[in-house]
Design an enzyme around this catalytic site. Sequence first.
Site, short mmCIF file in Angstrom:
data_model
loop_
_atom_site.label_atom_id
_atom_site.label_comp_id
_atom_site.label_asym_id
_atom_site.label_seq_id
_atom_site.Cartn_x
_atom_site.Cartn_y
_atom_site.Cartn_z
CE1 TYR A 121 -3.20 -3.42 0.38
CE2 TYR A 121 -4.28 -2.34 2.46
CZ TYR A 121 -4.27 -3.40 1.25
OH TYR A 121 -4.71 -4.20 1.56
CE LYS A 167 3.04 -17.75 0.73
NZ LYS A 167 3.16 -19.10 0.98
CG ASP A 200 0.44 -19.73 3.13
OD1 ASP A 200 1.06 -19.24 3.53
OD2 ASP A 200 0.88 -20.44 1.55
CG ASP A 224 -6.68 -4.02 4.37
OD1 ASP A 224 -7.41 -3.86 5.61
OD2 ASP A 224 -6.34 -3.88 3.27
CG ASP A 228 -11.34 -6.49 6.78
OD1 ASP A 228 -11.14 -6.07 7.68
OD2 ASP A 228 -12.28 -6.32 5.99
#
Length: 332
Positions: A121, A167, A200, A224, A228
């Site tokens: 971002y 990752k 993951d 982010d 959620d």
Amino acid sequence: MKKITVIPGDGIGKEVMEAAISVLNSLELNLEYKIAEAGNECFQKNGTIIPDETIKIAKKTDATLFGAVTTVPGQKSAIITLRKNLDLFANLRPIKSLPGIKSLYPNLDFVIIRENTEGLYSGLEEYTPDGANATRLITKNASIRICKFAFEYAKTNNRNKVTAVHKANVLKKTDGLFKEVFYNTAKNYQDIESNDYYVDATAMYFVTKPHIFDVVVTTNLFGDILSDEGAGLVGGLGMTPSANIGEDNGLFEPVHGSAPDIAGKGIANPSAMILSTVMMLKHLGELESANLVENSLLKVLKEGKFLTPDLGGKTKTMEVTREVIKNIKIYF
Ligand code: NAI
Ligand code: MG
């Protein structure tokens, strides 16, 4: 006297902000409010979604309360502009199951700390001859800052473990750096356990065994998405608060948006906004008031008599708020 910037925004942002301010006013704290504009209504009026004046005010006050805004197509994001200008590098999201609220698991209580300023971002996107490209910027300084923040948070909040999520097996350089900084930082906090998972696998563990988490620290995009997912574990958008923290500023906001589908009906769940206010009070060192508000809200939720429609009840925003305030007065 502490000064608070208040940005109600649009839609239910304004409704839940009214609730939060009523709660704050019932505490007899010495607070001064500076009301500032942002969002769609502000854009219709002033031609900008966030006037310079709003940023100026927010920079000068001790903390900012932000309701929610309606995004204007083609315009930059008001909240991202604020995060950048106030250098709010840490985004904090508690994932906590609350009494009386449907949660996927009982007794969940962990915190996600998301790096807020870079990663995917960073705003470095461009069209290329055959498509488009986004740059995933990870700097050593920002990684040190967020990892240190996570361990300091764990230390001051009696948390025992910090987990880095990344990752690094695929993103060898960017997340390789993040992981290396994490373990270097961990060396300074020998009393706190540290470990790491791939993002993951983490997404699956959130669903299959979320109790293994205590403090999670991660980069911008992963944070982010995971936050959620975390919100989904504990009752959804009406219940989840957040904090954006910088070196000398803090902004506190519910995770939800302006909810145009229910705006104007007075039925928005004020819990996420009130819990964000609790986070602000803690940040300002007003621990007693913070606990008082939190316990008063939890009592209302647990009793289950005054709940907004999203929680299966019929009570309006301000009626729920009045019940919370009644409890505050009883404890006082
Ligand atoms: P939303 O969070 O506004 O609403 C999603 C769903 O959850 C709706 O059905 C809504 O009624 C419900 N909901 C949300 N908060 C609630 C509450 N407190 N009580 C009861 N129900 C609640 O997300 P949506 O619909 O995707 O976005 C609406 C607008 O808000 C858009 O313009 C979006 O860009 C903006 N937005 C702004 C944010 C911010 O200001 N930080 C964050 C997310 C979205
Ligand atoms: Mg999000």
